[in-house]
Design an enzyme around this catalytic site. Sequence first.
Site, PDB file in Angstrom:
ATOM      1  N   THR A 136     -45.433 -20.223 -64.113  1.00  0.00           N
ATOM      2  CA  THR A 136     -45.925 -21.574 -63.852  1.00  0.00           C
ATOM      3  C   THR A 136     -45.047 -22.649 -64.494  1.00  0.00           C
ATOM      4  OG1 THR A 136     -47.747 -23.066 -64.475  1.00  0.00           O
ATOM      5  CG2 THR A 136     -47.511 -21.104 -65.790  1.00  0.00           C
ATOM      6  N   ASP A 137     -45.092 -23.845 -63.923  1.00  0.00           N
ATOM      7  CA  ASP A 137     -44.362 -24.976 -64.520  1.00  0.00           C
ATOM      8  C   ASP A 137     -44.908 -25.320 -65.903  1.00  0.00           C
ATOM      9  OD1 ASP A 137     -46.797 -26.077 -63.675  1.00  0.00           O
ATOM     10  OD2 ASP A 137     -45.900 -27.710 -62.503  1.00  0.00           O
ATOM     11  N   GLU A 138     -46.160 -24.900 -66.167  1.00  0.00           N
ATOM     12  CA  GLU A 138     -46.799 -25.296 -67.427  1.00  0.00           C
ATOM     13  C   GLU A 138     -46.104 -24.697 -68.652  1.00  0.00           C
ATOM     14  OE1 GLU A 138     -51.081 -25.446 -67.420  1.00  0.00           O
ATOM     15  OE2 GLU A 138     -51.128 -25.501 -65.241  1.00  0.00           O
ATOM     16  N   TYR A 162     -53.409 -21.149 -72.239  1.00  0.00           N
ATOM     17  CA  TYR A 162     -53.009 -20.552 -70.952  1.00  0.00           C
ATOM     18  C   TYR A 162     -51.485 -20.546 -70.814  1.00  0.00           C
ATOM     19  CZ  TYR A 162     -51.669 -20.611 -65.998  1.00  0.00           C
ATOM     20  OH  TYR A 162     -51.023 -20.383 -64.798  1.00  0.00           O
ATOM     21  N   LYS A 166     -48.676 -17.459 -70.650  1.00  0.00           N
ATOM     22  CA  LYS A 166     -47.746 -17.264 -69.530  1.00  0.00           C
ATOM     23  C   LYS A 166     -46.292 -17.298 -70.029  1.00  0.00           C
ATOM     24  CE  LYS A 166     -48.503 -17.001 -65.637  1.00  0.00           C
ATOM     25  NZ  LYS A 166     -48.737 -15.810 -64.779  1.00  0.00           N
TER      26      LYS A 166
HETATM   27  N1  LIG Z   1     -52.915 -21.838 -59.187  1.00  0.00           N
HETATM   28  C1  LIG Z   1     -51.800 -22.478 -59.486  1.00  0.00           C
HETATM   29  O1  LIG Z   1     -51.685 -23.681 -59.267  1.00  0.00           O
HETATM   30  C2  LIG Z   1     -50.636 -21.735 -60.078  1.00  0.00           C
HETATM   31  C3  LIG Z   1     -49.411 -22.399 -60.225  1.00  0.00           C
HETATM   32  C4  LIG Z   1     -48.305 -21.696 -60.730  1.00  0.00           C
HETATM   33  C5  LIG Z   1     -48.440 -20.371 -61.083  1.00  0.00           C
HETATM   34  N2  LIG Z   1     -49.657 -19.758 -60.974  1.00  0.00           N
HETATM   35  C6  LIG Z   1     -49.732 -18.337 -61.346  1.00  0.00           C
HETATM   36  O2  LIG Z   1     -49.981 -17.617 -60.142  1.00  0.00           O
HETATM   37  C7  LIG Z   1     -50.767 -16.460 -60.420  1.00  0.00           C
HETATM   38  C8  LIG Z   1     -52.003 -16.463 -59.553  1.00  0.00           C
HETATM   39  O3  LIG Z   1     -52.765 -17.648 -59.820  1.00  0.00           O
HETATM   40  P1  LIG Z   1     -54.119 -17.957 -59.045  1.00  0.00           P
HETATM   41  O4  LIG Z   1     -54.283 -19.417 -59.023  1.00  0.00           O
HETATM   42  O5  LIG Z   1     -54.162 -17.193 -57.782  1.00  0.00           O
HETATM   43  O6  LIG Z   1     -55.163 -17.345 -60.069  1.00  0.00           O
HETATM   44  P2  LIG Z   1     -56.622 -16.781 -59.811  1.00  0.00           P
HETATM   45  O7  LIG Z   1     -57.340 -16.952 -61.103  1.00  0.00           O
HETATM   46  O8  LIG Z   1     -57.212 -17.376 -58.584  1.00  0.00           O
HETATM   47  O9  LIG Z   1     -56.380 -15.238 -59.507  1.00  0.00           O
HETATM   48  C9  LIG Z   1     -56.007 -14.325 -60.496  1.00  0.00           C
HETATM   49  C10 LIG Z   1     -56.367 -12.926 -60.029  1.00  0.00           C
HETATM   50  O10 LIG Z   1     -56.006 -12.011 -61.068  1.00  0.00           O
HETATM   51  C11 LIG Z   1     -57.059 -11.058 -61.221  1.00  0.00           C
HETATM   52  N3  LIG Z   1     -57.061 -10.572 -62.610  1.00  0.00           N
HETATM   53  C12 LIG Z   1     -57.376 -11.264 -63.731  1.00  0.00           C
HETATM   54  N4  LIG Z   1     -57.331 -10.472 -64.811  1.00  0.00           N
HETATM   55  C13 LIG Z   1     -56.926  -9.260 -64.366  1.00  0.00           C
HETATM   56  C14 LIG Z   1     -56.680  -8.026 -65.022  1.00  0.00           C
HETATM   57  N5  LIG Z   1     -56.841  -7.867 -66.334  1.00  0.00           N
HETATM   58  N6  LIG Z   1     -56.283  -6.971 -64.274  1.00  0.00           N
HETATM   59  C15 LIG Z   1     -56.113  -7.093 -62.929  1.00  0.00           C
HETATM   60  N7  LIG Z   1     -56.370  -8.235 -62.259  1.00  0.00           N
HETATM   61  C16 LIG Z   1     -56.762  -9.306 -62.978  1.00  0.00           C
HETATM   62  C17 LIG Z   1     -58.327 -11.847 -60.914  1.00  0.00           C
HETATM   63  O11 LIG Z   1     -59.409 -10.988 -60.572  1.00  0.00           O
HETATM   64  C18 LIG Z   1     -57.865 -12.714 -59.768  1.00  0.00           C
HETATM   65  O12 LIG Z   1     -58.047 -12.075 -58.532  1.00  0.00           O
HETATM   66  C19 LIG Z   1     -51.065 -16.502 -61.913  1.00  0.00           C
HETATM   67  O13 LIG Z   1     -50.134 -15.687 -62.573  1.00  0.00           O
HETATM   68  C20 LIG Z   1     -50.852 -17.965 -62.286  1.00  0.00           C
HETATM   69  O14 LIG Z   1     -50.465 -18.089 -63.631  1.00  0.00           O
HETATM   70  C21 LIG Z   1     -50.742 -20.403 -60.480  1.00  0.00           C
END
Ligand SMILES: NC(=O)c1ccc[n+]([C@@H]2O[C@H](COP(=O)([O-])OP(=O)(O)OC[C@H]3O[C@@H](n4cnc5c(N)ncnc54)[C@H](O)[C@@H]3O)[C@@H](O)[C@H]2O)c1
Length: 343
Positions: A136-138, A162, A166
């Site tokens: 993530t950008d964060e 968070y 990451k």
């Molecule tokens: N949402 C955003 O804007 C954004 C931006 C940049 C990067 N990201 C990254 O993208 C990825 C997905 O983000 P998202 O928004 O879909 O998140 P989300 O919270 O919607 O989904 C995360 C998924 O991971 C699963 N999970 C959590 N803990 C787990 C574990 N211990 N074992 C197996 N599965 C597990 C959850 O059940 C869920 O389905 C993350 O790594 C996040 O850091 C998200």
Amino acid sequence: MIKKTILITGGAGFIGSNFVRNICVRTDVKKEFDFFIIDSLTYAGNYFSIEDVVNKNKNLSFEQIDLRHSERVMSFLKSLNFCGVIHFAAESHVDRSISGPDIFVETNVLGTINLLKVSLEKFKTNPQFLYLQISTDEVYGSLGANDPAFTERHVLKPNSPYSSSKASADLFVRSYYKTYGLPVLITRCSNNYGPYQHPEKLIPLMIENAKSDKKLPVYGKGENVRDWIYVDDHNDAVWEVFTKGKIGEVYNIGGESEQVNLDVVKMIIKKLGKNESLINYVTDRLGHDLRYAMDITKIKKELGWRPKKTFEAGLDQTIDWYIKNSMWSKKVLERANYTNSTN
Ligand SMILES: NC(=O)c1ccc[n+]([C@@H]2O[C@H](COP(=O)([O-])OP(=O)(O)OC[C@H]3O[C@@H](n4cnc5c(N)ncnc54)[C@H](O)[C@@H]3O)[C@@H](O)[C@H]2O)c1
């Protein structure tokens, strides 16, 4: 042709489920790849977000696996034949990380290490093995109003539990490349929006509340700036990096669409024909990052990727999706009421 199997973690979450629905079943991708999806199904992961598409497509399989449980992960994944990983799974909500950071370390850091260990085992018997970390950008911290956007060379300065978890995971991924030679890639993306996003996150929360004339909680003065990207644009970039990226490199991904939070809320209100009196300014989030913005010159130049959807078009599409799929949000919120991340 022998098909290659890729492991997708977190495939029942927001970005992962869109990846499964839109990339894994693309005709050209399906021809070459099978996908094994794992997810522990926390409050944020819902199998019903992908069930129809998993049932319909022979190249998709699913198993409920918790990455924190190192022994189960190791023995199950060792028995599975796969030649690459795209690691989406994470605890992803900043507010939850402020009220309870432990699980962010367990899943985002230790869970990633568990996956790296299995990946290294696979790499030993398959030099073509590839590991992609979704970040993530964060991790870069926060920008001032007039600072230039983050490049891949920016120092990691995470501010929330968070983003710290990451950033730690990113560093472990790097260390597996430098120490053991595991072929890795890291993508760092800005704020995603689109279908299947949990209604605890800004855009779906505002849509759901505005739909039912509930108050719209806005942190501080609503002046924080985020660089929004439509989830399909992010996932297209992930696939480009996975298939064409240079081993050991980091790629920034962004929508080139900076928006002030308050303006986003006002756009949602307008589109739904509601009144701005619904806005309720609440005490600011602790350590709230002011601004994120991504410089995406590298991925544009090296891989020819660029975001396709404008924020206005993507927001319209997202609002329409939440209007048509109110049952999905209802089911997600009902589940979240009795499921929590520590399960
Ligand atoms: N949402 C955003 O804007 C954004 C931006 C940049 C990067 N990201 C990254 O993208 C990825 C997905 O983000 P998202 O928004 O879909 O998140 P989300 O919270 O919607 O989904 C995360 C998924 O991971 C699963 N999970 C959590 N803990 C787990 C574990 N211990 N074992 C197996 N599965 C597990 C959850 O059940 C869920 O389905 C993350 O790594 C996040 O850091 C998200």
